[in-house]
Write an enzyme that holds these catalytic residues in place. Structure first.
Site: not given
Ligand code: PNW
Length: 483
Positions: A77, A123, A170, A312, A314, A382
């Site tokens: 991707r 993006h 996002e 996405n 995390y 992601e």
């Molecule tokens: C995503 N937060 O961004 C993006 O899609 C990527 O480009 C980035 O590198 C990746 O996650 C890692 O951060 C985020 O603060 C940035 O919660 C910040 C947050 C979440 C996603």
């Protein structure tokens, strides 16, 4: 115990984004984007970092395709830089053949090695020309027409070979970080002391609608003029954490957790997937600050059949009820966000970034909730993390990354459980990221890559996780779940 199963045709690979890796910002006719401007006019806001060179992927893409091949990836991707394709951005502006040629080389190089290209159209790197001309995302009527034209150029020029499209990455982050906190380009905010312009009471919601309509226009165009011959699929990648109540016994905290997820995800998913107005809790809190969808907007939304939900994911958090929203963060709803619950239990193990805790259990709940609400196949577009202390490690230390390996394993297990025990359809997984790269306003400190990037020599070195993801996935594809 048996290893839980993933479906045999499960798509998987690694992800990146143009501004984070490409560099070569002034080459072959590329126009400026709002991120070039932001990094150069306001270097204090990006820890002095910019994407001028980044990982120099523009010149080293062949080496990066080799890495993907070595890691056994089925798919990759990446995002297209709008300013390379249409340097000034607009629907009457010229197309840049040199930009088209670069992505053709990349796409063809992937296909030769049997790697499926997954293309994100946007993006976060809006052509600066559109921001200057009419306010970019602030101009709902103009930007949706320019985005549709840009999307059409990409479908026309790449759609014979690209069958997997993501319109936007996002939109929540683009709207909130770009127009409320001011921490991302274009850095507009009325609460951030470094910002001199912007109205955070209205701009995030206007730019949110602009992105929703732009997505819908691109999908409707694909449905009408490209899907019949190209036979691909098209989705959108939404961020959003999972929230549990801070006090599991307090009804108000349970409502706060749900409300928080509606503000994160329902904001975009209601209009895009359910073809409905924004969630009720957003209307109640924001009133007329939230733009309306007209009948003709709804016609476009209804004409756009989005094929999949790109997720996405995390981390997760706890949500605690507030009586009134906080002034500078009313975009989260009247909620406090915490990393510990009432009993003092942490939401997950710490990573190398303050906002990211490893929460695989909540990932399963998140997947299952999203699948039940929106009913579309999910692709994880992601997922990943920097390991604790990784920003200060040498290459020799960083390439040994057991924390990341465990993070991937646990998150893959959550996917398996959501599929096998909760009945979700989850069709693919992209680890973020192929390479250590520019982590936006956090600069080059946080390392999300499965490949170590030496920013002096630009040499790439695979970390252990890069070489193991393939076997983690195939193991889960060969053993059947028993429960
Ligand atoms: C995503 N937060 O961004 C993006 O899609 C990527 O480009 C980035 O590198 C990746 O996650 C890692 O951060 C985020 O603060 C940035 O919660 C910040 C947050 C979440 C996603």
């Amino acid at each position: 115990m048996t290893t839980p199963a993933l479906p045999p045709n499960f798509e998987w690979g690694f992800a990146t984004a143009s501004y984070q890796i490409e560099g070569a910002v002034a080459e072959d006719g590329r126009g400026k984007s709002i991120w070039d401007t932001y990094c150069h006019l306001e270097p204090t806001r990006t820890k002095g970092a910019n994407g001028d060179v980044a990982c120099d992927h523009y010149h080293r893409y062949e080496q990066d395709i080799e890495l993907l091949s070595r890691y056994g990836a089925k798919a990759y991707r990446f995002s297209i830089s709008w300013s390379r394709i249409i340097p000034l951005g607009g629907r009457n502006d010229p197309v840049n053949e040199a930009g088209i040629a670069f992505y053709n080389r990349l796409i063809d190089g992937l296909l030769v090695r049997g790697i499926t290209p997954w293309v994100t159209l946007y993006h976060w790197d809006l052509p600066q020309g559109l921001h200057d001309r009419y306010g970019g995302w602030l101009n709902v009527d103009e930007i949706q027409l320019d985005f549709e034209r840009y999307a059409r150029v990409c479908f026309e020029r790449f759609g014979d070979r690209v069958k997997d499209w993501i319109t936007l990455n996002e939109p929540w982050i683009q709207s909130i970080f770009g127009y409320s906190t001011g921490g991302n380009a274009p850095g507009r905010s009325s609460t951030n002391k470094q910002s001199t312009e912007g109205d955070s009471t209205t701009e995030p919601w206007i730019t949110g609608k602009a992105q929703i309509m732009s997505h819908a226009r691109a999908v409707a165009a694909y449905d009408k003029d490209f899907r019949p011959s190209q036979k691909g699929k098209i989705g959108v990648s939404l961020n959003g954490d999972y929230y549990e109540p801070w006090d599991a016994n307090d009804e108000r905290d349970k409502e706060a957790a749900e409300r928080r997820m509606q503000f994160h995800i329902g904001w975009f998913a209601n209009p895009i997937f359910l073809k409905q107005d924004y969630p009720e809790c957003m209307r109640t809190q924001l009133g007329s600050r939230l733009p309306r969808f007209t009948e003709s907007d709804f016609e476009i939304l209804r004409a756009a059949e989005t094929d999949f939900y790109g997720m996405n994911y995390y981390t997760s958090q706890f949500a605690r009820h507030r009586e009134t929203p906080a002034l500078d963060t009313d975009y989260v709803g009247n909620v406090d966000e915490l990393q510990e619950n009432k009993k003092g239990l942490p939401v997950g193990e710490k990573s190398g970034l303050h906002w990211l805790r490893s929460c695989p259990g909540m990932f399963r709940k998140h997947l299952t909730r999203v699948y039940r609400l929106y009913g579309k196949p999910i692709y994880i577009t992601e997922n990943g993390c920097p390991c604790p202390g990784e920003d200060k490690m040498t290459r020799e230390e960083a390439i040994n990354d057991p924390y990341r390996i465990r993070y991937f394993e646990k998150h893959l297990d959550s996917i398996s459980k959501s599929i096998n025990e909760d009945g979700s359809i989850i069709s693919g997984y992209f680890a973020w990221s192929l390479l250590d790269n520019l982590e936006w306003s956090d600069g080059y400190g946080p390392r999300f890559g499965v490949t170590f990037t030496d920013y002096d020599t630009l040499e790439r070195t695979p970390k252990k996780s890069a070489l193991l993801l393939h076997s983690m996935i195939t193991e889960r594809q060969t053993v059947k779940a028993t429960s």
